[in-house]
Design an enzyme around this catalytic site. Structure first.
Site, PDB file in Angstrom:
ATOM      1  N   ARG A 291       7.997 109.188 -16.242  1.00  0.00           N
ATOM      2  CA  ARG A 291       8.207 110.547 -15.728  1.00  0.00           C
ATOM      3  C   ARG A 291       8.875 110.522 -14.359  1.00  0.00           C
ATOM      4  O   ARG A 291       9.803 111.283 -14.086  1.00  0.00           O
ATOM      5  CB  ARG A 291       6.871 111.298 -15.688  1.00  0.00           C
ATOM      6  N   TYR A 423      12.744 115.535 -22.207  1.00  0.00           N
ATOM      7  CA  TYR A 423      12.037 114.323 -22.656  1.00  0.00           C
ATOM      8  C   TYR A 423      11.005 113.812 -21.640  1.00  0.00           C
ATOM      9  O   TYR A 423      10.939 114.282 -20.535  1.00  0.00           O
ATOM     10  CB  TYR A 423      12.980 113.252 -23.181  1.00  0.00           C
ATOM     11  N   GLU A 424      10.184 112.909 -22.079  1.00  0.00           N
ATOM     12  CA  GLU A 424       9.031 112.421 -21.293  1.00  0.00           C
ATOM     13  C   GLU A 424       8.088 113.557 -20.914  1.00  0.00           C
ATOM     14  O   GLU A 424       7.548 113.576 -19.808  1.00  0.00           O
ATOM     15  CB  GLU A 424       9.494 111.695 -20.033  1.00  0.00           C
ATOM     16  N   GLY A 425       7.842 114.472 -21.822  1.00  0.00           N
ATOM     17  CA  GLY A 425       7.021 115.640 -21.527  1.00  0.00           C
ATOM     18  C   GLY A 425       7.910 116.731 -20.982  1.00  0.00           C
ATOM     19  O   GLY A 425       8.456 116.587 -19.888  1.00  0.00           O
TER      20      GLY A 425
END
Lengths: 564, 564
Positions: A291, A423-425
């Protein structure tokens, strides 16, 4: 067109990260050597491939993914130059320098070629996960080659029915004897899930063991190499992982986004990383790192878009000023856009580097810093990627009609940037994390501690008002129910991020006024800081009403009325 | 996936435009027939081609531009259905209905297929220019076929060295006897400059006559058909206009963006429209119309992106609410995004239709309305296109990872939308127009009159504060020098646009609360109005500091420091 932002990086490492407090090894000479060397390498080897990565992109065939011409050689040069090893653990072949410094190298590589750089970023995530959760044997077998980048890593979380809801993962792991596991399932959105640049690819795969409980508690993490290792540790037999397809994306074409099918022939073998059912914890190690690194991508694309727009605006002559034909950079509104781009790029960099600096301090044993980086992670991921998108859009706008023509290059940044808030949450998930777990840490004390540090240094009245507003909203949300917190989560995330950036930017401006260095650089830092505090901070105060609004306003009508 | 927004259009025509005051002919029955008919036509004939327009796009060969399969037939159906004639002058084959009503038809066509719809929009611009500035002979020869869309029109302004600075145009016109002119020069960015859907294309070309003064004062407007007319008015000989290439754009692929070379063989013949050196005046007739229509494109793409995101969010199940699996539309932050999309789309529509309504009133002789539409044109163009981009981006975000995959369709809207803040005068040029000519109209009285009307109806305290802030800033700018005005122009444009939208949205919410109609529709209008006033209006107040800042902050450093 590409210039490494070494002066900026050095300034931020010195004054925002305060790297000298973190590492005695990171001397000024070493810093300059690393930053300049990475800049030269990125300019010479990676930047020239950026456009080809977009126009040709990674290609899929039945045999797997092929990168465009030149990528494999440029990747080998990266491995041989040792650029992957800077922040990796010294006991496993890395240089063990602060993560903050390795981040500057990644920033430079990603500014040169954002899609390409995702490959090293994912490998760093795999190194982190194995370093913290792998067995000594796993570490010995895999870490040295991952640390150099000789092998690359991936994260395999998402499945068609399990996107933001990781707990819905269905991929199965069954005992296969010898302590090994048979893996079976399909994963999607696997960045660099296959390519032709390295001898092996180490997939870290979330899967569910027999009898595991539902949800995230039932997940375990597995190490699943593309090629199983021979007794001598070299890659051997193919491990039954099929590349089903790659996605046709709007941008980031240099990064193959794979659908991977594990164990179509019941012959895909994996090893457990950490304890059974410990997958979610190990995953968070990877994910938090990832993140922050996605936040760093926001910095990368903002930096590159700004450089391109500045170059264009200095060259493009259009209209008059003082009676003479003028480059458009002299027109007030163009200059406003460019100064905003400079300020937002610096703000994103300060935020992300500051977070990484807290990570380094936390690893060195500072418990407060450990909590602070947890609080800052959703801000760094979401706000820096929002800024990357804003800056890329402004950069396109500065180009006028040329910005919409692909050959100019500004459009690529705009398209590439757009995945980073997803992406990545997604950034919405980041906002939920902020008002959920992060806000509640120590009953709000982690947030209040940060705000107190900010208040102790902030001078501008507007900035102080924003910090106060963040405290008001934070206290209000601490006493609110889940829906009200979530309804306010995104505006609060933006307010708080701008407050943190405003604090760091104001401080940077002060230090630049006192500092010595290249006068143009120091003057620009002061101008950007002033613009940020005087114009961007007040905008964030305008979000207070939304951050204090309750969920009721969102549920005043039913879902079906949205289609009315 | 595509549903014509007929209920919304009817509401706005009734309550914001108040069409019944403008035209006795536009009865409720006629309105419903036109809106429903256009909706059915667009859904049946144009929407199905939208994705093909993107994936295949217009193609260039030496022989000219070929549209994708099906476009020519769909265009013929548009001509035969009489959809082009609604707002065209009755004396030249049109129906002579209010422009506001024809705008609703264009909105529906463009929501179904934005790139395609640019062809009719440009034709409408050519009709306007000939109607106001053409000779009776020109009108008789060209208008009936342009009014139906049997022939299409283009605007030829831009040249490589003449983008925002139209005065730098170099294309030449030399007398050719018979009152005709020989045209020679190269034009770029000519939307639908060539295609295979109509029997003739009528280019309106800005060029410079011998001895003409420099700058915009030296420009004349010429009518230059692709095929010269035979004595019987049918298309005859080719007129020496070469399609050099089409641009490789980030989006709007259904709209061919041509480079046109006029008179390579010295055999391109044009006719003067209006007096020699009267080009800039005639151009503004076209351009003002085109600017409002580009604002309308902001509405189109926002409407379509919202429909797509709502449909996805109602279908996509992810996560839990109250212990049960839920469609993501029920999650607070997804709902916040969707409600924001609804509110911003309605706001953009209200702003653009209100401006067109003032245009209709102005044409009917209302001098105040005439000035008001001039003031509103930069707001409608710039702010509605900014909103189109914001909404398209939110729509992509609602889709999560799927939004970045081209097959989903959300990415197309995001790419298509991005040209609208650029063409027909960049949004920065619109802001300059606002703080220059428009703010100064009647020494500010046009602006103050609008603000007074708004203040007389606004109820919410935040909205009233924003209206007051707009007046403060407006008065400050009236007393400022050119650079200070321009430095503040964009933030001021956004503040003022939000204030106008807030006024119209608040009023819409009140009327929806009293109105009769479909309950879900009326409830959504109230919820959107409340969200707009409570959350979006306060954000705009946050721009006050930037709108009061002076140019000095932008020029604190020299241009070269931007590259430091």
């Amino acid at each position: 067109m590409f210039t490494p932002a070494t002066a900026e990086q050095r300034f931020v490492l010195d004054h925002i990260v305060r790297l000298s407090e973190i590492s005695a090894e990171a001397t000024p000479d070493l810093l300059d050597a690393v930053l300049d060397g990475a800049g030269q390498f990125a300019a010479g080897e990676w930047a020239p491939l950026e456009r080809l990565g977009d126009t040709e992109g990674a290609r899929w065939t039945e045999q797997g993914v092929t990168m465009p011409e030149g990528f494999a050689a440029a990747y080998r040069a990266y491995v041989e130059g040792g650029w992957g090893t800077i922040g990796s653990p010294a006991e496993h072949g890395g240089q063990g320098l602060p993560v903050s410094l390795s981040v500057a190298v990644l920033e430079t590589l990603g500014t040169a070629n954002m899609g390409f750089c995702l490959c090293p970023v994912l490998t760093v995530g795999a190194v982190e996960a194995l370093h913290h959760h792998g067995s000594p044997e796993q570490q010995a077998q895999y870490l040295p080659r991952l640390a150099t980048g000789e092998w690359t890593g991936t994260m395999n979380l998402t499945e068609p029915q399990a996107g933001s809801d990781v707990g819905a993962v269905k991929t199965k792991a069954e005992p296969a004897g010898d302590g090994k596991w048979k893996i079976k399932g399909t994963k999607i959105y696997i960045s660099f899930g296959d390519h032709d640049m390295a001898d092996n690819i180490v997939h870290l795969v979330l899967a569910r063991t027999p009898g595991a409980p539902a949800g995230t508690k039932g997940l375990s993490l597995f190490l699943v190499p593309k090629y199983r290792l021979n007794a001598d540790g070299t890659p051997g037999d193919f491990n039954d992982i099929k590349v089903v397809s790659i996605e046709h994306k709007m941008g980031l074409h240099a990064s193959p986004t794979c659908v991977l099918s594990f164990g179509d022939n019941d012959d895909c073998i994996g090893e457990l990383i950490g304890p059974e059912l410990g997958g979610i914890r190990a995953m968070f190690t990877m994910m938090n790192n990832a993140r922050l690194n996605v936040g760093l991508q926001g910095v990368q694309v903002a930096e590159r878009a700004t450089q391109r727009a500045v170059a264009y605006a200095r060259e493009r002559v259009q209209g008059y000023r003082g009676g003479a034909p003028t480059a458009i950079i002299e027109h007030p509104d163009v200059r406003r856009m460019l100064l905003r781009m400079k300020a937002q790029t610096q703000a994103a960099r300060a935020l992300v580097y500051y977070a990484f600096g807290q990570l380094d301090r936390g690893r060195a044993g500072d418990a407060e810093a450990d909590k602070r980086v947890e609080l800052l992670t959703p801000l760094a991921k979401a706000h820096a990627t929002d800024l990357g998108n804003e800056v890329a859009s402004l950069g396109l706008q500065v180009h006028g009609g040329m910005g919409y023509i692909e050959e100019t290059g500004a459009a690529q940044h705009f398209r590439d940037a757009r995945i980073t808030p997803i992406y990545e949450g997604t950034n919405g998930i980041q906002a939920a994390d902020l008002v959920g777990r992060k806000l509640s840490m120590d009953n709000g004390a982690t947030l209040l501690g940060l705000l107190a540090d900010m208040r102790a240094e902030a001078e501008d009245a507007g900035l102080r008002a924003l910090i106060d507003a963040c405290e008001d909203v934070g206290r209000d949300l601490l006493g609110s129910d889940a829906d009200d917190r979530l309804a306010a989560s995104y505006p609060f995330l933006t307010m708080l991020s701008v407050a943190v950036c405003g604090w760091l930017m104001e401080k940077s401006g002060r230090l630049a006024a006192q500092g010595d260095g290249e006068p143009g650089f120091l003057q620009m830092k002061q101008a950007a800081a002033r613009f940020y505090v005087e114009q961007i901070v007040p905008e964030a105060l305008g979000l207070r009403a939304a951050a204090m609004a309750k969920a009721a306003a969102l549920y005043a009508v039913g879902a079906e009325a949205f289609a009315a």
